[in-house]
Design a protein around this motif. Structure first.
Motif, short mmCIF file in Angstrom:
data_model
loop_
_atom_site.label_atom_id
_atom_site.label_comp_id
_atom_site.label_asym_id
_atom_site.label_seq_id
_atom_site.Cartn_x
_atom_site.Cartn_y
_atom_site.Cartn_z
N ILE A 1 3.77 2.21 1.41
CA ILE A 1 5.14 2.14 0.89
C ILE A 1 5.48 0.72 0.48
O ILE A 1 6.12 0.48 -0.55
CB ILE A 1 6.13 2.66 1.94
N ALA A 2 5.04 -0.26 1.30
CA ALA A 2 5.27 -1.66 0.96
C ALA A 2 4.60 -2.01 -0.37
O ALA A 2 5.15 -2.75 -1.19
CB ALA A 2 4.76 -2.56 2.08
N ASP B 1 7.63 11.11 7.39
CA ASP B 1 8.92 11.52 7.95
C ASP B 1 9.38 12.86 7.36
O ASP B 1 9.92 13.70 8.07
CB ASP B 1 9.99 10.44 7.70
N LYS C 1 1.25 6.59 10.55
CA LYS C 1 2.56 6.07 10.14
C LYS C 1 2.45 4.62 9.69
O LYS C 1 3.08 4.20 8.71
CB LYS C 1 3.56 6.19 11.28
N GLU C 2 1.61 3.86 10.39
CA GLU C 2 1.41 2.46 10.01
C GLU C 2 0.79 2.36 8.62
O GLU C 2 1.21 1.54 7.79
CB GLU C 2 0.50 1.77 11.03
N ILE D 1 2.62 8.51 3.07
CA ILE D 1 3.90 7.88 2.74
C ILE D 1 5.08 8.83 2.94
O ILE D 1 6.23 8.39 2.98
CB ILE D 1 3.92 7.32 1.30
N ASP E 1 3.43 3.15 6.06
CA ASP E 1 4.36 2.04 5.86
C ASP E 1 3.74 0.96 4.97
O ASP E 1 4.44 0.35 4.14
CB ASP E 1 4.76 1.45 7.21
N ARG E 2 2.45 0.72 5.14
CA ARG E 2 1.79 -0.32 4.33
C ARG E 2 1.69 0.12 2.87
O ARG E 2 1.84 -0.70 1.95
CB ARG E 2 0.40 -0.62 4.90
#
Length: 295
Positions: A127-128, A69, A120-121, A66, A124-125
């Protein structure tokens, strides 16, 4: 490294090359103020590179995913610090060593750090999930666990041993966040740990454990079981767990001490100073270290 392996491989290769020529740099023993400062800056740059490599090898996989970046930015900063410090050192050493330094600088300048798209995917999941964590109700808990299970599988958290290692890494992050009094980080990691515990209990029977004498085969909630059976299994397990409670934690555990400021470390040895001295430039060093450089 647990995650960001390609970036770690690139940075580690350069780090090892710089370490291999470091004895030659020390033998040059620059006596000027600029020479000492250049070597100190290289010490600091190497320490930054070492820290980011250690971070990627010891930190929680979920947290690394997460914060992709932020990790990428750290790699870029470590790269810039190494390039700048190496260029400064190149001017104060013999040309034979300087050519080796220029080769390393050239390699660094052509190095491009990129996040792994699949990692990264996953990040992102997760983080969602964090963003909707408090919005999940009993009816959508199944979806939450389904998404988290897929993310954990992609991060190779698929055994009881890897789940235990992940929980321990998350607990260390929470302890560090409390010492740093970073409430936002503490809440995020606490929720990840909550999901990890929820995941571990829910799928404990699905994980192969070396102490398990049953020899049962692990299965996935997305496997061949019927939707009705899966929903009933989820419901039975989820009824045992409460939702996470984000209460502020102001007290520190006994035995924890705050991290000392970097200003208390000697720029040469990078250790806490016991006998600090200030030279003409105003910089503070450990007496033994600075005397060694001036000999």
């Amino acid at each position: 490294a647990k995650l960001h392996r390609d970036m770690c491989k690139e940075l580690s290769a350069v780090y090892c090359k710089v370490l291999s020529i470091f004895p030659s740099l020390e033998e040059a023993r620059p006596r000027s103020k600029s020479g000492i400062q250049a070597l100190c800056s290289l010490h600091i740059a190497l320490e930054k590179a070492k820290n980011i490599l250690q971070h990627c090898s010891e930190c929680s996989k979920l947290y690394l995913a997460i914060t992709g970046d932020a990790v990428l930015l750290k790699f870029e900063k470590a790269k810039s610090a190494l390039i700048d410090s190496l260029k400064r050192v190149e001017h104060i050493v013999p040309s034979s060593i300087g050519s080796q330094i220029l080769d390393v600088v050239g390699e660094l300048e052509h190095t491009k750090f990129l996040l792994d798209p699949s990692e990264k995917e996953v990040g992102d999941r997760i983080i969602a999930l964090l963003q909707q964590g408090k919005k999940f109700d009993n009816c959508s808990d199944n979806a939450e666990l389904e998404i988290f299970h897929q993310a954990a599988t992609r991060l190779s958290i698929t055994s009881s041993r890897s789940a235990l290692a992940e929980r321990r890494a998350l607990k260390k992050l929470i302890d560090r966040a409390r010492v740093e009094e970073d409430k936002r980080k503490e809440s995020i990691v606490a929720y990840l740990l909550h999901l990890m515990r929820k995941y571990s209990k829910l799928f404990r029977s699905e994980m192969m454990d070396e102490n398990d004498s049953q020899g049962s085969t692990p299965c996935s909630p997305t496997g061949q079981a019927s939707n009705e059976d899966r929903t009933q299994a989820f419901g039975r397990q989820l009824s045992k767990f409460g939702s996470i409670n984000f209460k502020p934690m102001n007290s520190r555990k006994s035995g924890q001490t705050p991290t000392p400021p970097e200003e208390l470390r000697c720029p040469i040895s990078l250790q806490l100073m016991c006998d600090p001295v200030i030279i003409a430039s105003g910089q503070t060093y450990e007496r033994v270290c600075i005397e060694k450089w001036f000999r």
